[in-house]
Design a protein around this motif. Structure first.
Motif, PDB file in Angstrom:
ATOM      1  N   TRP A 173      30.153 -23.967  18.076  1.00 59.03           N
ATOM      2  CA  TRP A 173      28.751 -24.036  18.476  1.00 59.03           C
ATOM      3  C   TRP A 173      28.181 -22.678  18.873  1.00 59.03           C
ATOM      4  CZ3 TRP A 173      25.425 -27.341  17.005  1.00 59.03           C
ATOM      5  CH2 TRP A 173      25.824 -28.619  16.652  1.00 59.03           C
ATOM      6  N   SER A 174      29.010 -21.751  19.335  1.00 57.66           N
ATOM      7  CA  SER A 174      28.467 -20.421  19.649  1.00 57.66           C
ATOM      8  C   SER A 174      27.957 -19.755  18.380  1.00 57.66           C
ATOM      9  CB  SER A 174      29.517 -19.556  20.342  1.00 57.66           C
ATOM     10  OG  SER A 174      30.612 -19.303  19.480  1.00 57.66           O
ATOM     11  N   LEU A 175      28.710 -19.859  17.295  1.00 55.04           N
ATOM     12  CA  LEU A 175      28.246 -19.298  16.031  1.00 55.04           C
ATOM     13  C   LEU A 175      27.095 -20.114  15.449  1.00 55.04           C
ATOM     14  CD1 LEU A 175      31.669 -18.339  14.453  1.00 55.04           C
ATOM     15  CD2 LEU A 175      29.980 -16.832  15.488  1.00 55.04           C
ATOM     16  N   PHE A 223      19.910 -19.906   4.918  1.00 58.03           N
ATOM     17  CA  PHE A 223      21.172 -19.174   5.063  1.00 58.03           C
ATOM     18  C   PHE A 223      21.653 -19.179   6.513  1.00 58.03           C
ATOM     19  CE2 PHE A 223      23.408 -15.159   5.885  1.00 58.03           C
ATOM     20  CZ  PHE A 223      24.484 -15.304   5.011  1.00 58.03           C
ATOM     21  N   PHE A 224      20.776 -18.856   7.448  1.00 62.17           N
ATOM     22  CA  PHE A 224      21.186 -18.751   8.849  1.00 62.17           C
ATOM     23  C   PHE A 224      21.317 -20.113   9.539  1.00 62.17           C
ATOM     24  CE2 PHE A 224      19.353 -14.384   8.381  1.00 62.17           C
ATOM     25  CZ  PHE A 224      20.555 -13.719   8.517  1.00 62.17           C
ATOM     26  N   SER A 225      20.819 -21.176   8.916  1.00 64.51           N
ATOM     27  CA  SER A 225      20.986 -22.516   9.483  1.00 64.51           C
ATOM     28  C   SER A 225      22.352 -23.117   9.166  1.00 64.51           C
ATOM     29  CB  SER A 225      19.903 -23.449   8.950  1.00 64.51           C
ATOM     30  OG  SER A 225      18.636 -23.008   9.357  1.00 64.51           O
ATOM     31  N   MET A 226      23.015 -22.607   8.159  1.00 62.66           N
ATOM     32  CA  MET A 226      24.284 -23.184   7.726  1.00 62.66           C
ATOM     33  C   MET A 226      25.380 -23.157   8.801  1.00 62.66           C
ATOM     34  SD  MET A 226      24.030 -24.689   4.924  1.00 62.66           S
ATOM     35  CE  MET A 226      22.335 -25.106   5.181  1.00 62.66           C
ATOM     36  N   PRO A 227      25.515 -22.115   9.636  1.00 66.06           N
ATOM     37  CA  PRO A 227      26.538 -22.196  10.684  1.00 66.06           C
ATOM     38  C   PRO A 227      26.303 -23.355  11.654  1.00 66.06           C
ATOM     39  CG  PRO A 227      25.883 -19.925  10.387  1.00 66.06           C
ATOM     40  CD  PRO A 227      24.940 -20.764   9.562  1.00 66.06           C
ATOM     41  N   CYS A 228      25.059 -23.688  11.902  1.00 69.23           N
ATOM     42  CA  CYS A 228      24.752 -24.813  12.785  1.00 69.23           C
ATOM     43  C   CYS A 228      25.145 -26.131  12.121  1.00 69.23           C
ATOM     44  CB  CYS A 228      23.266 -24.804  13.144  1.00 69.23           C
ATOM     45  SG  CYS A 228      22.856 -25.846  14.544  1.00 69.23           S
ATOM     46  N   VAL A 229      24.870 -26.253  10.841  1.00 70.99           N
ATOM     47  CA  VAL A 229      25.266 -27.448  10.092  1.00 70.99           C
ATOM     48  C   VAL A 229      26.790 -27.552  10.064  1.00 70.99           C
ATOM     49  CG1 VAL A 229      25.244 -28.520   7.790  1.00 70.99           C
ATOM     50  CG2 VAL A 229      23.169 -27.457   8.701  1.00 70.99           C
ATOM     51  N   PHE A 230      27.464 -26.417   9.833  1.00 71.42           N
ATOM     52  CA  PHE A 230      28.927 -26.416   9.808  1.00 71.42           C
ATOM     53  C   PHE A 230      29.496 -26.792  11.172  1.00 71.42           C
ATOM     54  CE2 PHE A 230      33.019 -24.390  10.476  1.00 71.42           C
ATOM     55  CZ  PHE A 230      33.737 -24.928   9.414  1.00 71.42           C
ATOM     56  N   ALA A 231      28.889 -26.303  12.250  1.00 70.62           N
ATOM     57  CA  ALA A 231      29.377 -26.645  13.596  1.00 70.62           C
ATOM     58  C   ALA A 231      29.257 -28.146  13.830  1.00 70.62           C
ATOM     59  CB  ALA A 231      28.589 -25.880  14.653  1.00 70.62           C
ATOM     60  N   PHE A 232      28.166 -28.730  13.385  1.00 67.66           N
ATOM     61  CA  PHE A 232      27.977 -30.175  13.587  1.00 67.66           C
ATOM     62  C   PHE A 232      28.990 -30.985  12.774  1.00 67.66           C
ATOM     63  CE2 PHE A 232      25.946 -34.285  12.876  1.00 67.66           C
ATOM     64  CZ  PHE A 232      25.670 -34.633  14.189  1.00 67.66           C
ATOM     65  N   ILE A 233      29.103 -30.682  11.487  1.00 67.91           N
ATOM     66  CA  ILE A 233      30.023 -31.432  10.624  1.00 67.91           C
ATOM     67  C   ILE A 233      31.477 -31.105  10.953  1.00 67.91           C
ATOM     68  CG2 ILE A 233      30.775 -31.752   8.233  1.00 67.91           C
ATOM     69  CD1 ILE A 233      27.823 -31.286   7.427  1.00 67.91           C
ATOM     70  N   GLY A 234      31.787 -29.817  11.134  1.00 64.93           N
ATOM     71  CA  GLY A 234      33.160 -29.413  11.427  1.00 64.93           C
ATOM     72  C   GLY A 234      33.659 -29.936  12.763  1.00 64.93           C
ATOM     73  N   GLY A 235      32.808 -29.929  13.773  1.00 66.19           N
ATOM     74  CA  GLY A 235      33.195 -30.471  15.074  1.00 66.19           C
ATOM     75  C   GLY A 235      33.417 -31.967  15.031  1.00 66.19           C
ATOM     76  N   ALA A 236      32.556 -32.677  14.292  1.00 68.05           N
ATOM     77  CA  ALA A 236      32.726 -34.123  14.154  1.00 68.05           C
ATOM     78  C   ALA A 236      34.022 -34.440  13.405  1.00 68.05           C
ATOM     79  CB  ALA A 236      31.528 -34.729  13.421  1.00 68.05           C
ATOM     80  N   HIS A 237      34.322 -33.650  12.394  1.00 69.08           N
ATOM     81  CA  HIS A 237      35.562 -33.864  11.641  1.00 69.08           C
ATOM     82  C   HIS A 237      36.788 -33.565  12.513  1.00 69.08           C
ATOM     83  CE1 HIS A 237      38.348 -34.056   8.324  1.00 69.08           C
ATOM     84  NE2 HIS A 237      38.762 -32.826   8.584  1.00 69.08           N
ATOM     85  N   GLN A 238      36.710 -32.507  13.290  1.00 72.56           N
ATOM     86  CA  GLN A 238      37.826 -32.178  14.186  1.00 72.56           C
ATOM     87  C   GLN A 238      38.030 -33.293  15.219  1.00 72.56           C
ATOM     88  OE1 GLN A 238      37.417 -28.371  16.048  1.00 72.56           O
ATOM     89  NE2 GLN A 238      39.492 -28.379  16.839  1.00 72.56           N
ATOM     90  N   ASP A 239      36.950 -33.816  15.766  1.00 73.27           N
ATOM     91  CA  ASP A 239      37.064 -34.944  16.696  1.00 73.27           C
ATOM     92  C   ASP A 239      37.694 -36.150  16.011  1.00 73.27           C
ATOM     93  OD1 ASP A 239      35.981 -33.502  18.733  1.00 73.27           O
ATOM     94  OD2 ASP A 239      34.007 -34.466  18.655  1.00 73.27           O
ATOM     95  N   TYR A 240      37.287 -36.437  14.784  1.00 78.23           N
ATOM     96  CA  TYR A 240      37.841 -37.557  14.017  1.00 78.23           C
ATOM     97  C   TYR A 240      39.360 -37.403  13.887  1.00 78.23           C
ATOM     98  CZ  TYR A 240      38.968 -40.328   9.861  1.00 78.23           C
ATOM     99  OH  TYR A 240      39.549 -41.195   8.979  1.00 78.23           O
ATOM    100  N   ARG A 241      39.801 -36.212  13.527  1.00 76.27           N
ATOM    101  CA  ARG A 241      41.236 -35.969  13.361  1.00 76.27           C
ATOM    102  C   ARG A 241      41.977 -36.053  14.692  1.00 76.27           C
ATOM    103  NH1 ARG A 241      43.416 -33.527   9.007  1.00 76.27           N
ATOM    104  NH2 ARG A 241      44.751 -32.297  10.376  1.00 76.27           N
TER     105      ARG A 241
END
Length: 150
Positions: free
Chosen positions: A48-50, A69-87
């Motif tokens: 989320w910092s990135l 382009f600059f919105s993609m890290p926020c999208v990645f933080a949302f999807i990546g964090g949710a996936h990490q929580d799932y795992r």
């Protein structure tokens, strides 16, 4: 060329000290450890910092391709964090107990806003000098950027 695997000694890590802040990820109130520090704000502070840095940069540009382009890290933080929580809920690559999941949040500040974490305790854990330095640096950068635009 390489030594055989059987010759490598395995270390006993059961008595090794944990890294600072690592216990808060899987800490539960029943284990005597409580959730503290940045984990009060989000379970995924590095993502989320990135992500928020990218969102801030996207908000400061008038060009559509740069916004995307600059919105993609926020999208990645949302999807990546949710996936990490799932795992981690399933015990794959980490652990996320139901108690910690209930008391913390994936998205920054949600647990604090919903009252699952204490603002007062978060304020006392905050290093005010670091926060003040970050605010001053942010204002200086914003003023320099504004001066360059005008």
């Amino acid at each position: 060329m390489f030594p055989p695997l059987s010759s490598l000694k395995s270390e006993d890590r059961s008595s090794a000290p944990e890294a600072p802040g690592s216990a808060a990820v899987g800490a539960t109130p029943s284990s005597g450890q409580e959730i503290a520090g940045i984990k009060r704000v989000t379970r995924h502070p590095s993502l989320w910092s990135l992500g928020l840095l990218g969102a801030g940069t996207a908000l400061s540009t008038p060009f559509a391709p740069e916004i995307v382009f600059f919105s993609m890290p926020c999208v990645f933080a949302f999807i990546g964090g949710a996936h990490q929580d799932y795992r981690h809920r399933r015990g794959w690559g980490g652990s996320l107990t139901p108690e910690v999941d209930e008391q913390t949040s994936h998205v920054p500040f949600v647990a604090l806003v919903k009252g699952r974490q204490s603002w007062e305790e978060a304020w006392h854990e905050l290093k005010q000098e670091n926060a003040a330095a970050a605010m001053v640096l942010g204002v200086v950068c914003a003023l320099l950027r504004l001066r360059r635009i005008i």
